[in-house]
Each structure stands twice: as C-alpha cells, then as structure tokens.
Design a protein around this motif. Structure first.
Motif, PDB file in Angstrom:
ATOM      1  N   GLU A  73       0.813  -1.216   0.000  1.00  0.00           N
ATOM      2  CA  GLU A  73       0.000   0.000   0.000  1.00  0.00           C
ATOM      3  C   GLU A  73       0.848   1.267   0.000  1.00  0.00           C
ATOM      4  OE1 GLU A  73      -0.017  -1.617   4.312  1.00  0.00           O
ATOM      5  OE2 GLU A  73       0.042  -2.395   2.264  1.00  0.00           O
ATOM      6  N   TRP A  74       2.161   1.098   0.208  1.00  0.00           N
ATOM      7  CA  TRP A  74       3.094   2.228   0.211  1.00  0.00           C
ATOM      8  C   TRP A  74       3.281   2.811  -1.174  1.00  0.00           C
ATOM      9  CZ3 TRP A  74       7.691   2.931  -2.388  1.00  0.00           C
ATOM     10  CH2 TRP A  74       8.533   3.949  -1.940  1.00  0.00           C
ATOM     11  N   ILE A  75       3.144   1.998  -2.209  1.00  0.00           N
ATOM     12  CA  ILE A  75       3.627   2.373  -3.530  1.00  0.00           C
ATOM     13  C   ILE A  75       3.009   3.665  -4.046  1.00  0.00           C
ATOM     14  CG2 ILE A  75       3.748   1.641  -5.950  1.00  0.00           C
ATOM     15  CD1 ILE A  75       3.978  -1.255  -4.857  1.00  0.00           C
ATOM     16  N   THR A  76       1.704   3.787  -3.973  1.00  0.00           N
ATOM     17  CA  THR A  76       1.053   4.946  -4.585  1.00  0.00           C
ATOM     18  C   THR A  76       1.364   6.248  -3.857  1.00  0.00           C
ATOM     19  OG1 THR A  76      -0.928   4.365  -3.332  1.00  0.00           O
ATOM     20  CG2 THR A  76      -0.820   3.616  -5.612  1.00  0.00           C
ATOM     21  N   ASP A  77       1.225   6.243  -2.525  1.00  0.00           N
ATOM     22  CA  ASP A  77       1.456   7.470  -1.760  1.00  0.00           C
ATOM     23  C   ASP A  77       2.860   7.548  -1.172  1.00  0.00           C
ATOM     24  OD1 ASP A  77      -1.190   8.270  -2.192  1.00  0.00           O
ATOM     25  OD2 ASP A  77      -1.888   7.088  -0.480  1.00  0.00           O
ATOM     26  N   GLY A  78       3.459   6.413  -0.981  1.00  0.00           N
ATOM     27  CA  GLY A  78       4.748   6.387  -0.287  1.00  0.00           C
ATOM     28  C   GLY A  78       5.891   7.005  -1.050  1.00  0.00           C
ATOM     29  N   ILE A  79       5.848   6.957  -2.381  1.00  0.00           N
ATOM     30  CA  ILE A  79       6.918   7.572  -3.171  1.00  0.00           C
ATOM     31  C   ILE A  79       6.960   9.071  -2.900  1.00  0.00           C
ATOM     32  CG2 ILE A  79       7.674   8.133  -5.514  1.00  0.00           C
ATOM     33  CD1 ILE A  79       6.724   5.372  -6.372  1.00  0.00           C
ATOM     34  N   LYS A  80       5.789   9.689  -2.841  1.00  0.00           N
ATOM     35  CA  LYS A  80       5.727  11.125  -2.538  1.00  0.00           C
ATOM     36  C   LYS A  80       6.208  11.400  -1.117  1.00  0.00           C
ATOM     37  CE  LYS A  80       1.812  11.992  -5.644  1.00  0.00           C
ATOM     38  NZ  LYS A  80       0.382  12.426  -5.733  1.00  0.00           N
ATOM     39  N   THR A  81       5.778  10.579  -0.192  1.00  0.00           N
ATOM     40  CA  THR A  81       6.153  10.765   1.213  1.00  0.00           C
ATOM     41  C   THR A  81       7.662  10.685   1.400  1.00  0.00           C
ATOM     42  OG1 THR A  81       4.060   9.768   1.888  1.00  0.00           O
ATOM     43  CG2 THR A  81       5.784   9.905   3.557  1.00  0.00           C
ATOM     44  N   ASN A  82       8.311   9.844   0.608  1.00  0.00           N
ATOM     45  CA  ASN A  82       9.748   9.593   0.772  1.00  0.00           C
ATOM     46  C   ASN A  82      10.584  10.165  -0.366  1.00  0.00           C
ATOM     47  OD1 ASN A  82      10.096   7.624   3.223  1.00  0.00           O
ATOM     48  ND2 ASN A  82       8.266   6.925   2.131  1.00  0.00           N
ATOM     49  N   TYR A  83      10.046  11.158  -1.047  1.00  0.00           N
ATOM     50  CA  TYR A  83      10.710  11.668  -2.244  1.00  0.00           C
ATOM     51  C   TYR A  83      12.084  12.285  -1.942  1.00  0.00           C
ATOM     52  CZ  TYR A  83      10.732  12.853  -7.154  1.00  0.00           C
ATOM     53  OH  TYR A  83      11.029  12.888  -8.482  1.00  0.00           O
ATOM     54  N   GLU A  84      12.304  12.731  -0.713  1.00  0.00           N
ATOM     55  CA  GLU A  84      13.596  13.331  -0.361  1.00  0.00           C
ATOM     56  C   GLU A  84      14.753  12.340  -0.501  1.00  0.00           C
ATOM     57  OE1 GLU A  84      13.380  16.079   3.253  1.00  0.00           O
ATOM     58  OE2 GLU A  84      11.395  15.147   3.245  1.00  0.00           O
ATOM     59  N   PHE A  85      14.446  11.042  -0.437  1.00  0.00           N
ATOM     60  CA  PHE A  85      15.514  10.058  -0.632  1.00  0.00           C
ATOM     61  C   PHE A  85      16.076  10.104  -2.056  1.00  0.00           C
ATOM     62  CE2 PHE A  85      13.588   7.490   2.944  1.00  0.00           C
ATOM     63  CZ  PHE A  85      14.732   7.459   3.725  1.00  0.00           C
ATOM     64  N   ILE A  86      15.226  10.434  -3.032  1.00  0.00           N
ATOM     65  CA  ILE A  86      15.593  10.256  -4.438  1.00  0.00           C
ATOM     66  C   ILE A  86      16.783  11.101  -4.862  1.00  0.00           C
ATOM     67  CG2 ILE A  86      14.742  10.527  -6.818  1.00  0.00           C
ATOM     68  CD1 ILE A  86      12.022   9.505  -5.744  1.00  0.00           C
ATOM     69  N   PRO A  87      16.796  12.423  -4.641  1.00  0.00           N
ATOM     70  CA  PRO A  87      17.991  13.185  -5.034  1.00  0.00           C
ATOM     71  C   PRO A  87      19.235  12.775  -4.259  1.00  0.00           C
ATOM     72  CG  PRO A  87      16.436  14.581  -3.829  1.00  0.00           C
ATOM     73  CD  PRO A  87      15.718  13.307  -4.148  1.00  0.00           C
ATOM     74  N   ALA A 139      12.162  -1.650  -4.898  1.00  0.00           N
ATOM     75  CA  ALA A 139      12.550  -1.383  -6.280  1.00  0.00           C
ATOM     76  C   ALA A 139      11.798  -0.190  -6.863  1.00  0.00           C
ATOM     77  CB  ALA A 139      12.308  -2.621  -7.136  1.00  0.00           C
ATOM     78  N   PHE A 140      10.580   0.069  -6.380  1.00  0.00           N
ATOM     79  CA  PHE A 140       9.820   1.210  -6.892  1.00  0.00           C
ATOM     80  C   PHE A 140      10.525   2.527  -6.567  1.00  0.00           C
ATOM     81  CE2 PHE A 140       6.655  -2.051  -7.278  1.00  0.00           C
ATOM     82  CZ  PHE A 140       5.791  -1.618  -8.262  1.00  0.00           C
ATOM     83  N   LEU A 141      11.079   2.630  -5.366  1.00  0.00           N
ATOM     84  CA  LEU A 141      11.797   3.846  -5.003  1.00  0.00           C
ATOM     85  C   LEU A 141      13.087   3.965  -5.820  1.00  0.00           C
ATOM     86  CD1 LEU A 141      11.873   6.345  -3.207  1.00  0.00           C
ATOM     87  CD2 LEU A 141      13.052   4.986  -1.475  1.00  0.00           C
ATOM     88  N   LEU A 142      13.786   2.864  -6.003  1.00  0.00           N
ATOM     89  CA  LEU A 142      14.993   2.878  -6.833  1.00  0.00           C
ATOM     90  C   LEU A 142      14.656   3.272  -8.266  1.00  0.00           C
ATOM     91  CD1 LEU A 142      17.961   2.395  -7.407  1.00  0.00           C
ATOM     92  CD2 LEU A 142      17.501  -0.072  -7.512  1.00  0.00           C
TER      93      LEU A 142
END
Length: 331
Positions: A86-100, A120-123
C-alpha cells in the motif's frame, strides 16, 4: 571499511528488511574479527532516514535511525528497504527526499545501490534503473512494468546485479541478495558462514514457484474483462485467440492489441498462465496424477505441458507436487 546506509522509508517499511541486512552485516564483521582476517570490521553500518525516528505498523514498532540523509555526505552502499504494497502509490511522494540523495551518492560518489523487494519502486524513481535489469516481488511486477517501461524486468529472478545496481525478488529473498553482496565484498568463506548461521538457502535463483497468478483486472476495458472471465471459467477447454475474437466480434489484431494493453499479457500467455495456475492448485490439493492434472486443464501433450509448467514456475509438475502437495509436505 565499506560504509553501508540502510534506508528506512517513512511509514510502511518492512521491519525485517531493516533488521535482516543489519544483523547479517554485523555478523560478517564478527566473523572477520574472530577469524583474525582483519583487525577492524569490514562494514560501517548506519540506519538512515529522512527523520531520525520512523514509526511502523500503525505504531507497533519504531526505528531510531543513526543518521538522516542530511548527515551522510558520502556512502559506499545504499540498501533500500522493502516496503508494504500500500506504500507504492502514496509512499513515493512521502519519501521523495531520498531520491535526489540516492542519485547524488551514485553519480558523485559511485555508491552502489540495492533495492529489496518492493523497494525497487523507489529505486526506479531515481532513473538509475533505466535500461538496466531489475526484479521485485512477483505481486508488483505488472504495476512495475506499467510505471517504468524503460526498465528490463526479470520477474523470475531472485537477485539481479548490473553495474553496481542490485535488486531482489519478493519478501525474504532479500536475504539472498545480502548474501550475494557479502560474497562479492568479503569472499566465499564469509558468505557461506553467514548463510549457515542464518540458515539461508544460497542456491535459490528463481522465484516463479512462489508466484500466484490472479489475472490483471484493474483496467477499464470491459470487452477484455469479458474475455478474461471466459478464459477463467473454461479452464478445462482448449481456447484459441480466434475463438475469443470471434465471440467478442472484434478483429484478432485489435483484440490482441487491446488484451496486451489491458493485462500486460498476450491472450495466449494469459490462457497459459490461467491453466498453469489451475494445475498448480490441483497439484497442491489432490493426489491426481500428472496426466490427470494435465487433461483437467485442457492439455494432452505431456512434453508440451511439462515445458509450459516449468517455464511459468521454474519447476516440473512432479517437482512442484512433491514440494507443495498438502499431504506430501511435512511441516
């Protein structure tokens, strides 16, 4: 010494995927010191979050991180922990600071990056996987392909390793990836030691046997949904693409195009996967012979059925039955 950053995404991290790598890397350090191979540990491990404290499982657990991404200027290996579906849809936004931060560590410091399960979705969001191979949990494969068409998804793989970018299959297969990294960095002796210590089967290389095919119906093409239901309701029969397109009054070419767009499978692949899933269920729950199971899903050629079954499960029908049949398996 290799610095390892085990990322702890907010809210929906799978706790075992934080604790597991941490314990294995710590055990490798103990092994190296106890055997006199080095006077200092090999891994310097940090739990790294966007915030210092992350609450998991609706407050049942919390993780206190050693550092945040703003404290770590350089790292050698990033472990992206597994997350709940259930993290996938909203969790990417919540954890977007990891990406840069991940991208900076990779591009400026040549850090290696490993994703565990649905991490893998975050990666993938970093773009570092574009035109590279990747695997993830079998339950997330279809969505992953839809979201990231530039990535070469290998759904059967337990571990992928390409140019310092790693990924693992579903759930506890992340243990195999961590052992793979131990082998790569510290050698076979250390990898075998921790595999024995934690009782991890290091020979696993295929996750297809664990996959459950439920059919992709979260689309809006009602004509294709009718075709899917017909296939699933007539699993004992031989069904052709021509039969389906005639039944639905569309051309074969248009039917195949729409089916692939809606389900990520061709009609033939879908028919085959439905039949193999039905065969798996029968092999698990009955004492029917392989031939009886084969006939029950509309096949009469033993060699063709065996080949098809192994392609989708990684096991022969008899091997699958011996492994998963409820009366044969001893718990």
């Amino acid at each position: 010494m290799k610095h390892v950053s085990i990322l702890v995404p907010k809210s929906n991290t799978i706790l075992s995927s934080v604790v597991g790598p941490y314990k294995i890397f710590k055990s490798v350090n103990d092994f190296i010191l106890q055997t006199g191979k080095s006077q200092q540990p090999f891994f310097d491990i940090n739990l790294v979050g966007i915030d210092k404290d992350t609450v998991l499982y609706d407050g049942a657990f919390s993780v206190h991180c050693d550092a945040t991404i703003y404290d770590i200027s350089k790292t050698d290996l990033i472990i992206i922990s597994a997350v709940r579906p259930e993290w996938i849809t909203d969790g990417i936004k919540t954890n977007y600071e990891f990406i840069p931060w991940i991208k900076k560590q990779r591009t400026q410091h040549n850090a290696e990056v490993a994703s565990l399960c649905l991490g893998a979705f975050l990666l993938a969001e970093t773009g570092l996987l574009d035109n590279k191979q990747c695997t993830t949990h079998w339950a997330g494969i279809d969505l992953f392909r839809q979201m990231y068409p530039k990535i070469d998804v290998l759904p059967e793989k337990i571990v992928t390793d390409q140019e310092g970018i790693y990924s693992s299959g579903g759930a506890y297969s992340f243990l195999n990836l961590i052992i793979h990294l131990v082998y790569k960095y510290c050698g076979q002796e250390a990898a075998v030691y921790v595999s024995k210590l934690f009782e991890i089967d290091i020979s696993r290389d295929n996750q297809n046997q664990f996959a459950i095919f439920r059919g992709q119906k979260d689309h809006t093409d009602t004509l294709i949904q009718k075709a899917q239901l017909f296939i699933e309701d007539h699993v004992t029969e031989k069904i052709s693409v021509e039969q389906l397109s005639d039944m639905l009054a569309v051309s074969q070419r248009n039917f195949i195009r729409r089916f692939k767009k809606a389900t990520a499978n061709t009609p033939l692949e879908y028919i085959q996967r439905v039949k193999v899933e039905a065969a798996k269920n029968t092999l698990e729950s009955t004492q029917n012979t392989i031939n009886e199971v084969m006939f029950s899903v509309g096949y009469s050629d033993t060699k063709a059925f065996r080949s098809l079954f192994k392609r989708f499960t990684g096991l022969t029908p008899i091997a699958y039955k011996n492994k998963y049949n409820r009366e044969l398996v001893s718990f």
